[in-house]
Design an enzyme around this catalytic site. Structure first.
Site, PDB file in Angstrom:
ATOM      1  N   ASP A  61      49.267  50.478 129.483  1.00 32.98           N
ATOM      2  CA  ASP A  61      49.677  50.148 130.921  1.00 32.98           C
ATOM      3  C   ASP A  61      48.390  49.300 131.131  1.00 32.98           C
ATOM      4  O   ASP A  61      47.443  49.209 130.705  1.00 32.98           O
ATOM      5  CB  ASP A  61      49.945  51.322 131.643  1.00 32.98           C
ATOM      6  CG  ASP A  61      48.681  52.357 131.695  1.00 32.98           C
ATOM      7  OD1 ASP A  61      47.605  51.875 130.944  1.00 32.98           O
ATOM      8  OD2 ASP A  61      48.874  53.174 132.365  1.00 32.98           O
ATOM      9  N   TYR A  63      45.191  47.742 133.482  1.00 35.98           N
ATOM     10  CA  TYR A  63      44.141  48.193 133.919  1.00 35.98           C
ATOM     11  C   TYR A  63      44.363  48.556 135.335  1.00 35.98           C
ATOM     12  O   TYR A  63      44.976  48.069 136.031  1.00 35.98           O
ATOM     13  CB  TYR A  63      42.845  47.146 133.828  1.00 35.98           C
ATOM     14  CG  TYR A  63      42.700  46.599 132.287  1.00 35.98           C
ATOM     15  CD1 TYR A  63      42.354  47.409 131.504  1.00 35.98           C
ATOM     16  CD2 TYR A  63      42.896  45.223 132.322  1.00 35.98           C
ATOM     17  CE1 TYR A  63      42.120  47.092 130.213  1.00 35.98           C
ATOM     18  CE2 TYR A  63      42.496  44.715 130.797  1.00 35.98           C
ATOM     19  CZ  TYR A  63      42.123  45.676 130.131  1.00 35.98           C
ATOM     20  OH  TYR A  63      41.824  45.255 128.496  1.00 35.98           O
ATOM     21  N   PHE A  74      45.945  44.050 127.644  1.00 38.16           N
ATOM     22  CA  PHE A  74      44.689  43.803 127.239  1.00 38.16           C
ATOM     23  C   PHE A  74      43.912  42.806 127.755  1.00 38.16           C
ATOM     24  O   PHE A  74      42.727  42.566 127.859  1.00 38.16           O
ATOM     25  CB  PHE A  74      44.334  43.565 125.852  1.00 38.16           C
ATOM     26  CG  PHE A  74      44.862  44.989 124.935  1.00 38.16           C
ATOM     27  CD1 PHE A  74      44.164  46.270 124.838  1.00 38.16           C
ATOM     28  CD2 PHE A  74      45.891  44.729 124.362  1.00 38.16           C
ATOM     29  CE1 PHE A  74      44.713  47.294 124.215  1.00 38.16           C
ATOM     30  CE2 PHE A  74      46.554  45.925 123.456  1.00 38.16           C
ATOM     31  CZ  PHE A  74      45.756  47.295 123.562  1.00 38.16           C
ATOM     32  N   HIS A 181      43.314  52.507 118.161  1.00 34.75           N
ATOM     33  CA  HIS A 181      43.278  51.761 119.545  1.00 34.75           C
ATOM     34  C   HIS A 181      41.813  51.410 119.671  1.00 34.75           C
ATOM     35  O   HIS A 181      41.165  52.013 119.250  1.00 34.75           O
ATOM     36  CB  HIS A 181      43.744  52.654 120.624  1.00 34.75           C
ATOM     37  CG  HIS A 181      44.001  51.945 121.981  1.00 34.75           C
ATOM     38  ND1 HIS A 181      42.972  51.594 122.854  1.00 34.75           N
ATOM     39  CD2 HIS A 181      45.201  51.622 122.361  1.00 34.75           C
ATOM     40  CE1 HIS A 181      43.605  50.943 123.909  1.00 34.75           C
ATOM     41  NE2 HIS A 181      44.795  50.769 123.632  1.00 34.75           N
TER      42      HIS A 181
END
Length: 217
Positions: A61, A63, A74, A181
């Protein structure tokens, strides 16, 4: 306040008829600040038509820090400093993999080369990571991946959450890269050294396609 409109090239997806009206209602009732700015909610899909997508990188999701999220997974808004921690680790792996340095947190240049930077939830309340994870966005990700399974593409699934969408990628000939991740909690468990950027470019070249330029020069 201007409501985000479904991207024209993706508006045929059933999600926009069956799920989006309900999510719109929920967002309109949200009393907390919503990130990213509403005009950027569909930025990832706005940036690439289905036929232009060569690589898909799934995020979770946006930031939750005001001024960071810009609608691309990202990616962070231009001028963000320091980079969000996951993005900082992505840049470290880029250096390990291709020996290139990148400081610009805005990944729009990846998007213009056919890299779909898609979060599996397109909104988040300020300061509450995962706060809209159950709002109903998952269906959109499932339908996007099904649509993009029509011909070989590269799919990057970082972390267990992204990897839970693996069954939505069907058909043959895809490059599917799975690793931990880039979060500080997991990057050293196998994200560092996974070399996704060079592996994608080698796969693209094997298909007679051009490389992705991963660093803004």
């Amino acid at each position: 306040m201007t409501e985000p409109n479904p991207p024209e090239a993706w508006a045929h997806l059933p999600f926009f008829r069956t799920d989006w009206p309900r999510i719109q209602t929920a967002l309109a009732a949200e009393t907390r600040q919503i990130l990213p700015p509403r005009e950027r909610v569909f930025a990832a899909l706005d940036a690439a038509r289905p036929e232009d997508v060569r690589v898909v990188i799934l995020g979770q999701d946006p930031y939750p820090t005001p001024g960071h999220a810009n609608g691309l997974a990202f990616s962070a808004a231009p001028g963000t400093h320091p980079p969000p921690r996951s993005l900082s680790n992505i840049f470290k792996e880029l250096q390990i993999d291709l020996q290139v340095t990148r400081e610009d947190c805005d990944l729009s240049d990846w998007a213009t080369q056919g890299v779909l930077l898609l979060n599996t939830a397109l909104t988040v309340p300020r300061g509450v990571a995962g706060g809209h994870a159950r709002l109903g966005w998952r269906r959109l990700t499932e339908e996007v991946l099904a649509t993009l399974s029509d011909r070989p593409r590269a799919f990057v699934l970082w972390g267990a959450h992204a990897q839970s969408f693996r069954p939505c990628i069907t058909g043959d000939g895809h490059l599917v890269l799975e690793s931990p991740h880039p979060s500080p909690l997991s990057a050293r468990r196998g994200f560092f050294g996974s070399r996704p950027f060079s592996r994608i470019n080698a796969w693209l070249r094997s298909r007679g396609d051009r490389d992705i330029d991963w660093t803004r020069r």
